[in-house]
Motif scaffolding. Structure first.
Motif, PDB file in Angstrom:
ATOM      1  N   PRO A   1      -1.722  -3.134  -4.786  1.00  0.00           N
ATOM      2  CA  PRO A   1      -2.877  -2.787  -5.621  1.00  0.00           C
ATOM      3  C   PRO A   1      -2.796  -1.379  -6.206  1.00  0.00           C
ATOM      4  CG  PRO A   1      -3.439  -2.442  -3.330  1.00  0.00           C
ATOM      5  CD  PRO A   1      -2.004  -2.921  -3.348  1.00  0.00           C
ATOM      6  N   VAL A   2      -1.655  -0.706  -6.082  1.00  0.00           N
ATOM      7  CA  VAL A   2      -1.390   0.610  -6.668  1.00  0.00           C
ATOM      8  C   VAL A   2      -2.422   1.630  -6.184  1.00  0.00           C
ATOM      9  CG1 VAL A   2      -0.616   1.812  -8.746  1.00  0.00           C
ATOM     10  CG2 VAL A   2      -0.661  -0.692  -8.730  1.00  0.00           C
ATOM     11  N   GLU A   3      -2.310   2.010  -4.916  1.00  0.00           N
ATOM     12  CA  GLU A   3      -3.291   2.932  -4.324  1.00  0.00           C
ATOM     13  C   GLU A   3      -3.192   4.307  -4.979  1.00  0.00           C
ATOM     14  OE1 GLU A   3      -4.600   1.697   0.042  1.00  0.00           O
ATOM     15  OE2 GLU A   3      -2.659   2.689  -0.010  1.00  0.00           O
ATOM     16  N   THR A   4      -4.259   4.690  -5.667  1.00  0.00           N
ATOM     17  CA  THR A   4      -4.248   5.883  -6.506  1.00  0.00           C
ATOM     18  C   THR A   4      -4.104   7.160  -5.707  1.00  0.00           C
ATOM     19  OG1 THR A   4      -5.647   4.667  -8.050  1.00  0.00           O
ATOM     20  CG2 THR A   4      -5.510   7.037  -8.362  1.00  0.00           C
ATOM     21  N   ALA A   5      -4.531   7.165  -4.449  1.00  0.00           N
ATOM     22  CA  ALA A   5      -4.390   8.373  -3.625  1.00  0.00           C
ATOM     23  C   ALA A   5      -2.925   8.728  -3.396  1.00  0.00           C
ATOM     24  CB  ALA A   5      -5.091   8.167  -2.282  1.00  0.00           C
TER      25      ALA A   5
ATOM     26  N   ASP B   1       0.834  -1.190   0.000  1.00  0.00           N
ATOM     27  CA  ASP B   1       0.000   0.000   0.000  1.00  0.00           C
ATOM     28  C   ASP B   1       0.874   1.247   0.000  1.00  0.00           C
ATOM     29  OD1 ASP B   1      -2.074  -1.782   0.181  1.00  0.00           O
ATOM     30  OD2 ASP B   1      -2.383  -1.500   2.328  1.00  0.00           O
ATOM     31  N   GLY B   2       0.227   2.430  -0.048  1.00  0.00           N
ATOM     32  CA  GLY B   2       0.925   3.695   0.093  1.00  0.00           C
ATOM     33  C   GLY B   2       1.640   4.147  -1.170  1.00  0.00           C
ATOM     34  N   ASN B   3       2.567   5.091  -0.997  1.00  0.00           N
ATOM     35  CA  ASN B   3       3.336   5.651  -2.113  1.00  0.00           C
ATOM     36  C   ASN B   3       4.579   4.797  -2.322  1.00  0.00           C
ATOM     37  OD1 ASN B   3       5.095   7.125  -3.755  1.00  0.00           O
ATOM     38  ND2 ASN B   3       4.287   9.075  -3.072  1.00  0.00           N
TER      39      ASN B   3
ATOM     40  N   GLY C   1      -5.146  -0.248  -9.140  1.00  0.00           N
ATOM     41  CA  GLY C   1      -5.026   1.139  -9.576  1.00  0.00           C
ATOM     42  C   GLY C   1      -6.303   1.871  -9.905  1.00  0.00           C
ATOM     43  N   VAL C   2      -7.496   1.345  -9.548  1.00  0.00           N
ATOM     44  CA  VAL C   2      -8.751   2.070  -9.745  1.00  0.00           C
ATOM     45  C   VAL C   2      -9.124   2.736  -8.423  1.00  0.00           C
ATOM     46  CG1 VAL C   2     -11.211   1.893 -10.267  1.00  0.00           C
ATOM     47  CG2 VAL C   2      -9.549   0.554 -11.590  1.00  0.00           C
ATOM     48  N   ASN C   3      -9.248   4.034  -8.439  1.00  0.00           N
ATOM     49  CA  ASN C   3      -9.434   4.828  -7.225  1.00  0.00           C
ATOM     50  C   ASN C   3     -10.746   4.489  -6.518  1.00  0.00           C
ATOM     51  OD1 ASN C   3      -9.549   6.801  -5.246  1.00  0.00           O
ATOM     52  ND2 ASN C   3      -8.822   8.426  -6.589  1.00  0.00           N
ATOM     53  N   LYS C   4     -10.637   3.918  -5.323  1.00  0.00           N
ATOM     54  CA  LYS C   4     -11.831   3.538  -4.555  1.00  0.00           C
ATOM     55  C   LYS C   4     -12.700   4.746  -4.227  1.00  0.00           C
ATOM     56  CE  LYS C   4      -9.076   2.095  -1.168  1.00  0.00           C
ATOM     57  NZ  LYS C   4      -7.858   2.893  -1.437  1.00  0.00           N
TER      58      LYS C   4
ATOM     59  N   HIS D   1      -7.827  -1.288  -3.510  1.00  0.00           N
ATOM     60  CA  HIS D   1      -7.778  -2.018  -2.240  1.00  0.00           C
ATOM     61  C   HIS D   1      -9.130  -2.697  -2.097  1.00  0.00           C
ATOM     62  CE1 HIS D   1      -6.306  -3.255   1.675  1.00  0.00           C
ATOM     63  NE2 HIS D   1      -5.152  -2.693   1.377  1.00  0.00           N
ATOM     64  N   ARG D   2      -9.387  -3.326  -0.974  1.00  0.00           N
ATOM     65  CA  ARG D   2     -10.706  -3.926  -0.778  1.00  0.00           C
ATOM     66  C   ARG D   2     -11.768  -2.818  -0.744  1.00  0.00           C
ATOM     67  NH1 ARG D   2      -9.818  -9.135  -0.245  1.00  0.00           N
ATOM     68  NH2 ARG D   2      -7.879  -9.865   0.735  1.00  0.00           N
TER      69      ARG D   2
END
Length: 358
Positions: free
Chosen positions: A274-278, A254-256, A298-301, A333-334
């Protein structure tokens, strides 16, 4: 084409009839909310939910790299809405009785070298429970599979962070680097020994790793320490995997992750998830690393929380990424309980329109 052929095709930059339609799963509270919005009550977990929505899937082979025996979960103190517990990792922490939340950590099972000597007895690579009782049956099932199969290769930093806590491992890296190196060396040898039989007996498509070693601004360990402590040990494992034809190494963090991506690539780990978009820009990563790098997620939750307009905007970004190859999109992410079932169904519809058009 089947899911295995599509999965390998996308990540090897080969033509496919469509990109796999994968997802990562859901919080327990999300499924509970959706049951009040029309989801059947029989849908109780990630597996049944993903079968209900009709997603493709992959599996991770049944080798157990966990601590054996795990600690018995124990309630130490009841504080009304909270409890102080010892969890199955041996960590003492305060948690809410109801709902998911980040625990307040009190004490970790590994805080001294003496603790480690005791704890690592639970990491015996020769423990028979490392392989399930139905291993021979699983091997036969996997021979005829039409889905991707991965092998678990564990963690170097992430496990230690769980067992020690962020503060303790950070201090150890600075003040007791030889001890950290000793622990990572043990974990490397442990993983290699546990997976060896599986690699000889099963034809895996990929390997899965877990680290969770970055926060919103970057890594919890310096890239210089990462290179010294971790890259050579990763290479020992990825080299063994490559001997058995496994070229895809999928890293869950997670994260950057941007400062660590080039080092993971150097170490042979080439799929980020999961390539956290934030925190991490997928398009930037593809610009910098091109075909050396693959992305899963990579899809922004947050777009799913906001609703159709934001989902449409996010799908336009996905449409830009897909033609570049080496990318399978799903939620980063989930899926959290802030997302309505209506919004999630809209997201699935829009994503599938895009996947079928590529």
């Amino acid at each position: 084409m089947n899911t295995k052929e599509r999965f390998l095709g996308v990540f090897n930059y080969q033509p496919v009839d469509r990109v796999p339609d994968l997802e990562f799963g859901y919080w327990e509270e999300t499924l509970q909310r959706w049951q009040g919005e029309g989801l059947p009550e029989s849908i109780q977990d990630n597996w049944t939910a993903e079968r209900y929505f009709g997603f493709d899937f992959y599996k991770v082979g049944g080798v157990n790299l966990g601590i054996i025996p795990s600690f018995e979960k124990k309630i130490i103190e009841d504080k009304g809405e909270h409890q102080i517990i010892r969890d199955t990792n041996g960590t003492i922490c305060e948690v809410k009785k109801e709902g998911a939340s980040i625990p307040r950590y009190i004490k970790f099972p590994v805080e001294t070298k003496e603790d480690w000597e005791t704890f690592k007895k639970r990491l015996n690579p020769d423990e028979p429970q490392r392989y399930p009782d139905n291993w021979e049956e699983l091997k036969q099932e996997w021979k005829n599979r039409d889905y991707p199969l991965g092998i678990n290769c564990g963690s170097l930093y992430g496990w230690l962070r769980n067992w020690m806590g962020v503060e303790n491992i950070s201090l150890a890296l600075a003040l007791q680097p030889d001890w950290v190196e000793e622990m990572m060396e043990y974990l490397t040898n442990f993983v290699l020994k546990v997976i060896d039989r599986a690699l000889e007996e099963v034809d895996f498509d990929c390997a899965f790793w877990w680290e969770d070693m970055c926060f919103n601004k970057g890594p919890l360990i310096s890239p210089a320490m990462f290179r010294d402590f971790m890259v050579p040990r990763y290479k020992r494992i990825t080299s063994r995997l490559r001997e058995k034809g496994i070229e895809l190494n999928i890293l869950d963090c997670d994260g950057n992750i941007e400062k660590l991506v080039p080092l993971w690539l150097e170490a042979g780990i080439n799929v980020m998830f999961p390539v956290e978009t934030a925190h991490t820009n997928s398009e930037k990563l593809k610009d910098v690393y091109g075909k050396d790098l693959r992305l899963l997620g990579g899809v922004n939750k947050r777009a799913l929380i906001a609703g159709p307009e934001e989902i449409d905007r996010e799908m336009e970004r996905v449409k830009r990424l897909l033609p570049r190859g080496g990318y399978i999109p799903h939620v980063d992410h989930r899926v959290p309980p802030d997302v309505s079932l209506e919004n999630y169904r809209y997201y699935i519809k829009r994503k599938r329109e895009i996947l079928s058009s590529e």
